[in-house]
Motif scaffolding. Structure first.
Motif, PDB file in Angstrom:
ATOM      1  N   ARG A  15      12.372 -14.733  10.155  1.00  0.00           N
ATOM      2  CA  ARG A  15      10.909 -14.749  10.294  1.00  0.00           C
ATOM      3  C   ARG A  15      10.382 -13.661  11.207  1.00  0.00           C
ATOM      4  O   ARG A  15       9.182 -13.433  11.266  1.00  0.00           O
ATOM      5  CB  ARG A  15      10.451 -16.108  10.837  1.00  0.00           C
ATOM      6  N   ILE A  16      11.260 -13.001  11.956  1.00  0.00           N
ATOM      7  CA  ILE A  16      10.815 -12.003  12.933  1.00  0.00           C
ATOM      8  C   ILE A  16      11.053 -10.602  12.372  1.00  0.00           C
ATOM      9  O   ILE A  16      12.183 -10.239  12.049  1.00  0.00           O
ATOM     10  CB  ILE A  16      11.550 -12.158  14.267  1.00  0.00           C
ATOM     11  N   LEU A  17       9.981  -9.836  12.265  1.00  0.00           N
ATOM     12  CA  LEU A  17      10.090  -8.454  11.819  1.00  0.00           C
ATOM     13  C   LEU A  17       9.936  -7.523  13.014  1.00  0.00           C
ATOM     14  O   LEU A  17       9.143  -7.776  13.921  1.00  0.00           O
ATOM     15  CB  LEU A  17       9.004  -8.125  10.790  1.00  0.00           C
ATOM     16  N   TYR A  18      10.701  -6.444  12.994  1.00  0.00           N
ATOM     17  CA  TYR A  18      10.610  -5.409  14.021  1.00  0.00           C
ATOM     18  C   TYR A  18      10.035  -4.177  13.334  1.00  0.00           C
ATOM     19  O   TYR A  18      10.583  -3.701  12.345  1.00  0.00           O
ATOM     20  CB  TYR A  18      12.005  -5.140  14.589  1.00  0.00           C
ATOM     21  N   ILE A  19       8.912  -3.689  13.831  1.00  0.00           N
ATOM     22  CA  ILE A  19       8.222  -2.565  13.201  1.00  0.00           C
ATOM     23  C   ILE A  19       8.301  -1.360  14.120  1.00  0.00           C
ATOM     24  O   ILE A  19       8.030  -1.447  15.313  1.00  0.00           O
ATOM     25  CB  ILE A  19       6.742  -2.919  12.900  1.00  0.00           C
ATOM     26  N   ARG A  20       8.679  -0.216  13.527  1.00  0.00           N
ATOM     27  CA  ARG A  20       8.750   1.049  14.267  1.00  0.00           C
ATOM     28  C   ARG A  20       7.835   2.065  13.604  1.00  0.00           C
ATOM     29  O   ARG A  20       7.392   1.888  12.481  1.00  0.00           O
ATOM     30  CB  ARG A  20      10.186   1.587  14.262  1.00  0.00           C
ATOM     31  N   ASN A  21       7.601   3.164  14.320  1.00  0.00           N
ATOM     32  CA  ASN A  21       6.790   4.288  13.837  1.00  0.00           C
ATOM     33  C   ASN A  21       5.318   3.921  13.667  1.00  0.00           C
ATOM     34  O   ASN A  21       4.632   4.453  12.807  1.00  0.00           O
ATOM     35  CB  ASN A  21       7.367   4.853  12.529  1.00  0.00           C
ATOM     36  N   LEU A  22       4.843   3.015  14.521  1.00  0.00           N
ATOM     37  CA  LEU A  22       3.424   2.658  14.510  1.00  0.00           C
ATOM     38  C   LEU A  22       2.622   3.703  15.277  1.00  0.00           C
ATOM     39  O   LEU A  22       3.138   4.314  16.211  1.00  0.00           O
ATOM     40  CB  LEU A  22       3.225   1.311  15.211  1.00  0.00           C
ATOM     41  N   PRO A  23       1.347   3.890  14.905  1.00  0.00           N
ATOM     42  CA  PRO A  23       0.492   4.739  15.736  1.00  0.00           C
ATOM     43  C   PRO A  23       0.388   4.125  17.132  1.00  0.00           C
ATOM     44  O   PRO A  23       0.297   2.908  17.269  1.00  0.00           O
ATOM     45  CB  PRO A  23      -0.865   4.683  15.027  1.00  0.00           C
ATOM     46  N   TYR A  24       0.424   4.959  18.169  1.00  0.00           N
ATOM     47  CA  TYR A  24       0.399   4.455  19.544  1.00  0.00           C
ATOM     48  C   TYR A  24      -0.865   3.670  19.863  1.00  0.00           C
ATOM     49  O   TYR A  24      -0.865   2.794  20.697  1.00  0.00           O
ATOM     50  CB  TYR A  24       0.549   5.602  20.549  1.00  0.00           C
ATOM     51  N   LYS A  25      -1.971   3.990  19.197  1.00  0.00           N
ATOM     52  CA  LYS A  25      -3.246   3.356  19.526  1.00  0.00           C
ATOM     53  C   LYS A  25      -3.532   2.100  18.714  1.00  0.00           C
ATOM     54  O   LYS A  25      -4.611   1.523  18.825  1.00  0.00           O
ATOM     55  CB  LYS A  25      -4.390   4.353  19.308  1.00  0.00           C
ATOM     56  N   ILE A  26      -2.580   1.645  17.896  1.00  0.00           N
ATOM     57  CA  ILE A  26      -2.842   0.475  17.047  1.00  0.00           C
ATOM     58  C   ILE A  26      -3.059  -0.766  17.906  1.00  0.00           C
ATOM     59  O   ILE A  26      -2.426  -0.932  18.952  1.00  0.00           O
ATOM     60  CB  ILE A  26      -1.704   0.259  16.023  1.00  0.00           C
ATOM     61  N   ASP A  71       9.408  -6.366   2.398  1.00  0.00           N
ATOM     62  CA  ASP A  71       9.586  -5.678   1.115  1.00  0.00           C
ATOM     63  C   ASP A  71       8.409  -4.762   0.786  1.00  0.00           C
ATOM     64  O   ASP A  71       8.595  -3.680   0.242  1.00  0.00           O
ATOM     65  CB  ASP A  71       9.767  -6.694  -0.023  1.00  0.00           C
ATOM     66  N   HIS A  72       7.190  -5.191   1.114  1.00  0.00           N
ATOM     67  CA  HIS A  72       6.001  -4.434   0.723  1.00  0.00           C
ATOM     68  C   HIS A  72       5.503  -3.432   1.753  1.00  0.00           C
ATOM     69  O   HIS A  72       4.842  -2.460   1.399  1.00  0.00           O
ATOM     70  CB  HIS A  72       4.869  -5.396   0.362  1.00  0.00           C
ATOM     71  N   LEU A  73       5.782  -3.658   3.040  1.00  0.00           N
ATOM     72  CA  LEU A  73       5.208  -2.785   4.068  1.00  0.00           C
ATOM     73  C   LEU A  73       6.159  -1.713   4.591  1.00  0.00           C
ATOM     74  O   LEU A  73       5.749  -0.839   5.336  1.00  0.00           O
ATOM     75  CB  LEU A  73       4.683  -3.627   5.237  1.00  0.00           C
ATOM     76  N   SER A  74       7.414  -1.769   4.206  1.00  0.00           N
ATOM     77  CA  SER A  74       8.342  -0.717   4.615  1.00  0.00           C
ATOM     78  C   SER A  74       7.906   0.574   3.914  1.00  0.00           C
ATOM     79  O   SER A  74       7.795   0.615   2.693  1.00  0.00           O
ATOM     80  CB  SER A  74       9.770  -1.090   4.205  1.00  0.00           C
ATOM     81  N   GLY A  75       7.591   1.591   4.710  1.00  0.00           N
ATOM     82  CA  GLY A  75       7.095   2.848   4.148  1.00  0.00           C
ATOM     83  C   GLY A  75       5.590   2.896   3.988  1.00  0.00           C
ATOM     84  O   GLY A  75       5.045   3.906   3.549  1.00  0.00           O
ATOM     85  N   PHE A  76       4.887   1.833   4.349  1.00  0.00           N
ATOM     86  CA  PHE A  76       3.421   1.779   4.259  1.00  0.00           C
ATOM     87  C   PHE A  76       2.818   2.809   5.210  1.00  0.00           C
ATOM     88  O   PHE A  76       3.252   2.954   6.340  1.00  0.00           O
ATOM     89  CB  PHE A  76       2.953   0.362   4.617  1.00  0.00           C
ATOM     90  N   ASN A  77       1.823   3.547   4.733  1.00  0.00           N
ATOM     91  CA  ASN A  77       1.204   4.612   5.510  1.00  0.00           C
ATOM     92  C   ASN A  77       0.059   4.066   6.364  1.00  0.00           C
ATOM     93  O   ASN A  77      -0.896   3.517   5.839  1.00  0.00           O
ATOM     94  CB  ASN A  77       0.689   5.696   4.554  1.00  0.00           C
ATOM     95  N   VAL A  78       0.180   4.216   7.686  1.00  0.00           N
ATOM     96  CA  VAL A  78      -0.887   3.830   8.628  1.00  0.00           C
ATOM     97  C   VAL A  78      -1.183   5.052   9.485  1.00  0.00           C
ATOM     98  O   VAL A  78      -0.329   5.503  10.235  1.00  0.00           O
ATOM     99  CB  VAL A  78      -0.451   2.647   9.523  1.00  0.00           C
ATOM    100  N   CYS A  79      -2.378   5.605   9.350  1.00  0.00           N
ATOM    101  CA  CYS A  79      -2.781   6.793  10.125  1.00  0.00           C
ATOM    102  C   CYS A  79      -1.752   7.924   9.989  1.00  0.00           C
ATOM    103  O   CYS A  79      -1.323   8.510  10.993  1.00  0.00           O
ATOM    104  CB  CYS A  79      -2.989   6.442  11.593  1.00  0.00           C
ATOM    105  N   ASN A  80      -1.342   8.200   8.783  1.00  0.00           N
ATOM    106  CA  ASN A  80      -0.364   9.261   8.472  1.00  0.00           C
ATOM    107  C   ASN A  80       1.015   9.030   9.104  1.00  0.00           C
ATOM    108  O   ASN A  80       1.744   9.979   9.359  1.00  0.00           O
ATOM    109  CB  ASN A  80      -0.898  10.641   8.871  1.00  0.00           C
TER     110      ASN A  80
END
Length: 121
Positions: A15-26, A71-80
């Motif tokens: 149930r726990i996802l770890y997300i990397r490469n987020l914009p710093y200001k999110i 499955d759906h958000l891996s590779g999703f583009n957020v602020c380039n």
């Protein structure tokens, strides 16, 4: 919503996802907007130290919602920036600490025997 029964998930799914490469200001609100589309979220933690900026943990109520989001958000583009969405694995979370400890031990041995990597040059 129908319940899935007798579905076998790979062992790394949780149930726990770890997300990397987020914009710093999110913000946490923006994270809820993105990840909330896939199911009920129990908690979101966005990194706020120099070491954790650009990362977050998202905890879903349901494991199938977490799998769907992964499955759906891996590779999703957020602020380039393209998101890296992984399942949190507690056994790997502390590997960095172990590496640091091993490096310290190696440095002690090198010092004890007078070995210094700079002397090879």
């Amino acid at each position: 919503m129908q319940r899935r029964t007798n579905v076998r998930l790979p062992p790394e799914v949780n149930r726990i996802l770890y997300i990397r490469n987020l914009p710093y200001k999110i913000t946490a609100e923006e994270m809820y907007d993105i990840f909330g589309k896939y199911g009920a979220i129990r908690q979101i933690r966005v990194g706020n130290t120099p070491d954790t900026r650009g990362t977050a943990f998202v905890v879903y109520e349901d494991i199938f919602d977490a799998k769907n989001a992964c499955d759906h958000l891996s590779g999703f583009n957020v602020c380039n920036r393209y998101l890296v969405v992984l399942y949190y694995q507690s056994n790997k979370a502390f590997k960095k600490v172990d590496v640091e400890k091993k490096k310290e031990e190696l440095d002690k041995v090198k010092t004890k025997f007078g070995l210094n990597s700079d002397e090879r040059k």
